[in-house]
Design an enzyme around this catalytic site. Structure first.
Site, PDB file in Angstrom:
ATOM      1  N   GLU A  25      -1.090  20.500  -3.604  1.00 40.98           N
ATOM      2  CA  GLU A  25      -1.438  21.501  -4.620  1.00 40.98           C
ATOM      3  C   GLU A  25      -1.712  20.835  -5.964  1.00 40.98           C
ATOM      4  O   GLU A  25      -1.296  21.298  -7.030  1.00 40.98           O
ATOM      5  CB  GLU A  25      -0.338  22.561  -4.750  1.00 40.98           C
ATOM      6  CG  GLU A  25      -0.030  23.310  -3.461  1.00 40.98           C
ATOM      7  CD  GLU A  25      -1.101  24.322  -3.060  1.00 40.98           C
ATOM      8  OE1 GLU A  25      -2.123  24.466  -3.762  1.00 40.98           O
ATOM      9  OE2 GLU A  25      -0.901  24.983  -2.034  1.00 40.98           O
ATOM     10  N   GLN A  27      -4.125  20.704  -7.891  1.00 44.29           N
ATOM     11  CA  GLN A  27      -4.844  21.462  -8.919  1.00 44.29           C
ATOM     12  C   GLN A  27      -3.892  22.076  -9.941  1.00 44.29           C
ATOM     13  O   GLN A  27      -4.295  22.366 -11.061  1.00 44.29           O
ATOM     14  CB  GLN A  27      -5.739  22.548  -8.293  1.00 44.29           C
ATOM     15  CG  GLN A  27      -5.010  23.728  -7.704  1.00 44.29           C
ATOM     16  CD  GLN A  27      -4.596  23.548  -6.246  1.00 44.29           C
ATOM     17  OE1 GLN A  27      -4.653  22.467  -5.696  1.00 44.29           O
ATOM     18  NE2 GLN A  27      -4.174  24.630  -5.616  1.00 44.29           N
ATOM     19  N   CYS A  81     -14.882  29.882   8.265  1.00 42.74           N
ATOM     20  CA  CYS A  81     -15.116  31.170   7.614  1.00 42.74           C
ATOM     21  C   CYS A  81     -14.565  32.303   8.475  1.00 42.74           C
ATOM     22  O   CYS A  81     -14.837  32.369   9.680  1.00 42.74           O
ATOM     23  CB  CYS A  81     -16.611  31.361   7.366  1.00 42.74           C
ATOM     24  SG  CYS A  81     -17.009  32.936   6.587  1.00 42.74           S
ATOM     25  N   CYS A  84     -17.870  34.589   9.651  1.00 42.42           N
ATOM     26  CA  CYS A  84     -18.933  34.158  10.557  1.00 42.42           C
ATOM     27  C   CYS A  84     -18.605  32.914  11.373  1.00 42.42           C
ATOM     28  O   CYS A  84     -19.427  32.464  12.164  1.00 42.42           O
ATOM     29  CB  CYS A  84     -20.223  33.919   9.769  1.00 42.42           C
ATOM     30  SG  CYS A  84     -20.121  32.494   8.669  1.00 42.42           S
TER      31      CYS A  84
END
Length: 116
Positions: A25, A27, A81, A84
């Site tokens: 993590e 960020q 995703c 899709c």
């Protein structure tokens, strides 16, 4: 493994006896940008930092732009995703009410991987 809220919370004796620091993590660790990463590297400690490079709006996230620019190696991993099944390079925030906050802590109930 130790959990810390700030890299300044890592005990000095542990740093002195470490060859590698792994940060999950990344960020969220703003102090990485404030020369902490340089301090570790100059002292001979290898750093492996893992984190999201983009927020749910597709904007650069936290310390990651800086880390990507100073990294010797960058490995970008992707998910699948949920709509899709293509390669997911983004994170979708599943909230009905909009929020301006870049940081909203949550798991699969709040976010899901999405393609562009």
């Amino acid at each position: 493994m130790i959990k810390v809220r700030s890299l300044y919370d890592i005990p000095q004796d542990l740093l002195e006896s470490s060859d590698v620091i792994m940060i999950d993590e990344a960020q969220f660790f703003v102090e990485l940008v404030l020369n902490k990463i340089v301090e570790y590297l100059q002292s001979g400690i290898d750093v492996v930092a893992v984190g999201l490079d983009l927020d749910s709006d597709g904007k650069p996230f936290g310390s990651m732009p800086y880390l990507l620019s100073v990294a010797n190696n960058v490995y970008k991993l992707t998910g699948v995703c949920t709509c899709c099944s293509e390669e997911a390079t983004r994170t979708f925030r599943k909230l009905s009410a909009p929020t301006d906050a870049q940081i909203l802590i949550g798991g699969k109930e709040t976010y899901e991987p999405r393609c562009l």
